[in-house]
Design a protein around this motif. Structure first.
Motif, PDB file in Angstrom:
ATOM      1  N   VAL A  42       8.369  42.446 -31.306  1.00  0.00           N
ATOM      2  CA  VAL A  42       9.116  42.191 -32.547  1.00  0.00           C
ATOM      3  C   VAL A  42       8.180  41.703 -33.650  1.00  0.00           C
ATOM      4  CG1 VAL A  42      10.829  40.661 -33.603  1.00  0.00           C
ATOM      5  CG2 VAL A  42      11.329  41.781 -31.426  1.00  0.00           C
ATOM      6  N   GLU A  43       7.273  40.818 -33.323  1.00  0.00           N
ATOM      7  CA  GLU A  43       6.367  40.276 -34.336  1.00  0.00           C
ATOM      8  C   GLU A  43       5.285  41.276 -34.736  1.00  0.00           C
ATOM      9  OE1 GLU A  43       6.786  35.512 -33.203  1.00  0.00           O
ATOM     10  OE2 GLU A  43       5.042  36.655 -32.480  1.00  0.00           O
ATOM     11  N   SER A  44       4.881  42.141 -33.802  1.00  0.00           N
ATOM     12  CA  SER A  44       3.822  43.106 -34.092  1.00  0.00           C
ATOM     13  C   SER A  44       4.342  44.330 -34.836  1.00  0.00           C
ATOM     14  CB  SER A  44       3.149  43.558 -32.791  1.00  0.00           C
ATOM     15  OG  SER A  44       2.574  42.466 -32.101  1.00  0.00           O
ATOM     16  N   PHE A  45       5.599  44.716 -34.555  1.00  0.00           N
ATOM     17  CA  PHE A  45       6.172  45.932 -35.148  1.00  0.00           C
ATOM     18  C   PHE A  45       7.597  45.635 -35.660  1.00  0.00           C
ATOM     19  CE2 PHE A  45       3.206  47.075 -31.775  1.00  0.00           C
ATOM     20  CZ  PHE A  45       2.310  47.876 -32.462  1.00  0.00           C
ATOM     21  N   PRO A  46       7.713  44.758 -36.635  1.00  0.00           N
ATOM     22  CA  PRO A  46       9.043  44.288 -37.054  1.00  0.00           C
ATOM     23  C   PRO A  46       9.952  45.377 -37.609  1.00  0.00           C
ATOM     24  CG  PRO A  46       7.352  43.602 -38.626  1.00  0.00           C
ATOM     25  CD  PRO A  46       6.631  44.139 -37.428  1.00  0.00           C
ATOM     26  N   ASP A  47       9.376  46.477 -38.109  1.00  0.00           N
ATOM     27  CA  ASP A  47      10.185  47.544 -38.682  1.00  0.00           C
ATOM     28  C   ASP A  47      10.456  48.681 -37.706  1.00  0.00           C
ATOM     29  OD1 ASP A  47      10.331  46.350 -41.286  1.00  0.00           O
ATOM     30  OD2 ASP A  47       8.249  46.950 -41.607  1.00  0.00           O
ATOM     31  N   GLN A  48      10.035  48.519 -36.445  1.00  0.00           N
ATOM     32  CA  GLN A  48      10.169  49.608 -35.463  1.00  0.00           C
ATOM     33  C   GLN A  48      10.856  49.153 -34.182  1.00  0.00           C
ATOM     34  OE1 GLN A  48       5.757  50.394 -36.532  1.00  0.00           O
ATOM     35  NE2 GLN A  48       6.321  52.145 -35.271  1.00  0.00           N
ATOM     36  N   VAL A  49      11.581  48.068 -34.250  1.00  0.00           N
ATOM     37  CA  VAL A  49      12.238  47.532 -33.058  1.00  0.00           C
ATOM     38  C   VAL A  49      13.758  47.587 -33.197  1.00  0.00           C
ATOM     39  CG1 VAL A  49      10.358  46.065 -32.232  1.00  0.00           C
ATOM     40  CG2 VAL A  49      11.903  45.209 -34.015  1.00  0.00           C
ATOM     41  N   LEU A  50      14.411  47.810 -32.067  1.00  0.00           N
ATOM     42  CA  LEU A  50      15.859  47.852 -31.967  1.00  0.00           C
ATOM     43  C   LEU A  50      16.268  46.988 -30.774  1.00  0.00           C
ATOM     44  CD1 LEU A  50      16.129  51.743 -32.190  1.00  0.00           C
ATOM     45  CD2 LEU A  50      16.626  50.184 -34.084  1.00  0.00           C
ATOM     46  N   TRP A  51      17.542  46.646 -30.690  1.00  0.00           N
ATOM     47  CA  TRP A  51      18.016  45.866 -29.550  1.00  0.00           C
ATOM     48  C   TRP A  51      19.441  46.268 -29.217  1.00  0.00           C
ATOM     49  CZ3 TRP A  51      22.101  42.618 -28.438  1.00  0.00           C
ATOM     50  CH2 TRP A  51      22.003  41.891 -27.244  1.00  0.00           C
ATOM     51  N   GLY A  52      19.760  46.240 -27.921  1.00  0.00           N
ATOM     52  CA  GLY A  52      21.119  46.500 -27.491  1.00  0.00           C
ATOM     53  C   GLY A  52      21.451  45.742 -26.225  1.00  0.00           C
ATOM     54  N   THR A  53      22.743  45.603 -25.971  1.00  0.00           N
ATOM     55  CA  THR A  53      23.190  44.859 -24.802  1.00  0.00           C
ATOM     56  C   THR A  53      22.907  45.592 -23.495  1.00  0.00           C
ATOM     57  OG1 THR A  53      25.383  45.876 -24.969  1.00  0.00           O
ATOM     58  CG2 THR A  53      25.061  43.739 -26.078  1.00  0.00           C
ATOM     59  N   ASP A  54      22.961  46.926 -23.524  1.00  0.00           N
ATOM     60  CA  ASP A  54      22.929  47.783 -22.334  1.00  0.00           C
ATOM     61  C   ASP A  54      24.214  47.640 -21.521  1.00  0.00           C
ATOM     62  OD1 ASP A  54      21.858  49.769 -20.686  1.00  0.00           O
ATOM     63  OD2 ASP A  54      20.837  48.342 -19.383  1.00  0.00           O
ATOM     64  N   TRP A  55      25.262  47.078 -22.120  1.00  0.00           N
ATOM     65  CA  TRP A  55      26.555  46.991 -21.434  1.00  0.00           C
ATOM     66  C   TRP A  55      27.016  48.371 -21.018  1.00  0.00           C
ATOM     67  CZ3 TRP A  55      31.545  48.822 -21.936  1.00  0.00           C
ATOM     68  CH2 TRP A  55      32.534  48.128 -21.230  1.00  0.00           C
ATOM     69  N   PRO A  56      27.628  48.528 -19.847  1.00  0.00           N
ATOM     70  CA  PRO A  56      27.977  47.534 -18.835  1.00  0.00           C
ATOM     71  C   PRO A  56      26.918  47.359 -17.733  1.00  0.00           C
ATOM     72  CG  PRO A  56      29.043  49.588 -18.287  1.00  0.00           C
ATOM     73  CD  PRO A  56      28.268  49.831 -19.562  1.00  0.00           C
ATOM     74  N   HIS A  57      25.667  47.564 -18.091  1.00  0.00           N
ATOM     75  CA  HIS A  57      24.539  47.261 -17.200  1.00  0.00           C
ATOM     76  C   HIS A  57      24.587  48.041 -15.890  1.00  0.00           C
ATOM     77  CE1 HIS A  57      23.862  44.035 -20.066  1.00  0.00           C
ATOM     78  NE2 HIS A  57      25.115  43.689 -19.897  1.00  0.00           N
ATOM     79  N   PRO A  58      24.541  49.375 -15.962  1.00  0.00           N
ATOM     80  CA  PRO A  58      24.591  50.173 -14.727  1.00  0.00           C
ATOM     81  C   PRO A  58      23.374  49.936 -13.837  1.00  0.00           C
ATOM     82  CG  PRO A  58      23.978  51.537 -16.609  1.00  0.00           C
ATOM     83  CD  PRO A  58      24.411  50.218 -17.162  1.00  0.00           C
ATOM     84  N   ASN A  59      23.586  50.133 -12.554  1.00  0.00           N
ATOM     85  CA  ASN A  59      22.521  50.059 -11.545  1.00  0.00           C
ATOM     86  C   ASN A  59      22.000  48.652 -11.292  1.00  0.00           C
ATOM     87  OD1 ASN A  59      22.089  52.882 -10.695  1.00  0.00           O
ATOM     88  ND2 ASN A  59      21.496  53.196 -12.827  1.00  0.00           N
ATOM     89  N   MET A  60      22.692  47.633 -11.750  1.00  0.00           N
ATOM     90  CA  MET A  60      22.238  46.283 -11.455  1.00  0.00           C
ATOM     91  C   MET A  60      22.608  45.918 -10.018  1.00  0.00           C
ATOM     92  SD  MET A  60      20.698  45.452 -14.191  1.00  0.00           S
ATOM     93  CE  MET A  60      20.319  43.750 -13.779  1.00  0.00           C
ATOM     94  N   LYS A  61      21.632  45.372  -9.296  1.00  0.00           N
ATOM     95  CA  LYS A  61      21.828  45.080  -7.880  1.00  0.00           C
ATOM     96  C   LYS A  61      21.639  43.604  -7.536  1.00  0.00           C
ATOM     97  CE  LYS A  61      20.058  49.644  -6.531  1.00  0.00           C
ATOM     98  NZ  LYS A  61      19.082  50.374  -5.683  1.00  0.00           N
ATOM     99  N   THR A  62      20.990  42.844  -8.421  1.00  0.00           N
ATOM    100  CA  THR A  62      20.586  41.481  -8.077  1.00  0.00           C
ATOM    101  C   THR A  62      21.425  40.426  -8.773  1.00  0.00           C
ATOM    102  OG1 THR A  62      18.329  42.300  -7.808  1.00  0.00           O
ATOM    103  CG2 THR A  62      18.632  39.917  -7.913  1.00  0.00           C
ATOM    104  N   TRP A  63      21.716  40.648 -10.062  1.00  0.00           N
ATOM    105  CA  TRP A  63      22.502  39.670 -10.810  1.00  0.00           C
ATOM    106  C   TRP A  63      23.365  40.376 -11.849  1.00  0.00           C
ATOM    107  CZ3 TRP A  63      17.064  38.207 -10.513  1.00  0.00           C
ATOM    108  CH2 TRP A  63      16.255  38.973 -11.364  1.00  0.00           C
TER     109      TRP A  63
END
Length: 294
Positions: free
Chosen positions: A235-256
């Motif tokens: 984020v600090e190195s490439f502030p104009d080239q970053v995106l973020w998302g929840t990834d809901w509903p988090h498929p393939n999660m096995k541990t938590w």
């Protein structure tokens, strides 16, 4: 195929985030699954998720404070984008989409998807999702996307970056790299895979990276703070080239089971400067997915 017990369902009651996201915030990576009774899953798939409807997704966004979203087609639905298109057309223009298509998809189908709000397609190069997407298909389709103003989204295991970096560098359309290129946060900021990822971002301003997937990359588990140095560095190195998302509903999660409110709170450490958070959640995704709004 029935749902395997090894895959966890999404969090039933995520916390209200302590962090207030900026007005107009965009969840730039989330999914809808089914409902299977209406939108069946693909016969050939590597996993079967629980139903995760557009109504549940909208309720989550209202709870977290997100006004817009980018819904990404997941491999469990294959190239049948019906559930994705339904979620986009029901959103009043607040959702954009990333589809999955066959290499020989007809122009009329691409135009239909574009009219619904699709702005690109996804290519998987990760082991847990089955066979690699064909490099030839990536090259052929990307040449067709320029006329539509589409981009490609690429999801790969970090060991694949050595093979894919020169391919990505030569693609004729913008590129979005999912989940920080699955770089291992335990290997620090001097690892070769991260250097290659940063090299791509430095060379082309139309290559983007999602600083999402903390719950997938973490070795320590909730609240996933071991991923913060990696994500903050991007984020600090490439502030104009970053995106973020929840990834809901988090498929393939096995541990938590990730708590989406907790993931939002983690943004306070990933982008502690309000100006960086504004770019990450509003300015950057708006520029990529809603350019017509300026």
């Amino acid at each position: 195929m029935t749902m395997s017990a090894e895959y966890l369902a999404f969090h039933p009651n995520p916390k209200k985030p302590d962090l207030a996201v900026p007005k107009g915030a965009v969840d730039a990576h989330c999914h809808v699954f089914g409902p299977a009774a209406t939108f069946p899953f693909a016969r050939q798939r590597s996993y079967t998720p629980v139903d995760a409807s557009k109504e549940q997704l909208r309720a989550l966004h209202d709870h977290l404070g997100f006004e817009r979203a980018v819904v990404v087609q997941a491999s469990c639905h294959g190239t049948d984008n019906a559930a994705l298109v339904d979620s986009l057309e029901s959103s009043g223009g607040k959702y954009r989409g990333i589809a999955m298509v066959k290499p020989d998809v007809e122009d009329a189908e691409l135009s239909r998807l574009d009219a619904a709000g699709v702005r690109g397609s996804r290519f998987n190069f990760v082991k847990h999702l089955g066979s690699d997407a064909a490099l030839e298909a990536l090259n052929v389709l990307s040449k067709r996307y320029g006329a539509l103003g589409w981009h490609v989204v690429i999801y790969f295991d970090t060991e694949k970056i050595h093979e894919l970096a020169p391919v990505i560098a030569d693609l004729p359309v913008p590129v979005v790299i999912d989940h920080m290129g699955r770089v291992d946060p335990a290997l620090g900021l001097d690892q070769p895979g991260l250097a290659l990822l940063k090299g791509l971002l430095a060379a082309r301003k139309d290559i983007w990276v999602k600083v999402s997937g903390s719950e997938r990359l973490s070795h320590e588990g909730p609240p996933f703070t071991d991923v913060v140095p990696l994500a903050r560095h991007l984020v600090e190195s490439f502030p104009d080239q970053v995106l973020w998302g929840t990834d809901w509903p988090h498929p393939n999660m096995k541990t938590w089971v990730p708590d989406d409110g907790q993931l939002v709170d983690l943004l306070g450490e990933i982008a502690p400067d309000p100006a960086l958070l504004q770019k990450l959640l509003v300015d950057n995704p708006m520029r990529l997915y809603w350019p017509e709004e300026g």
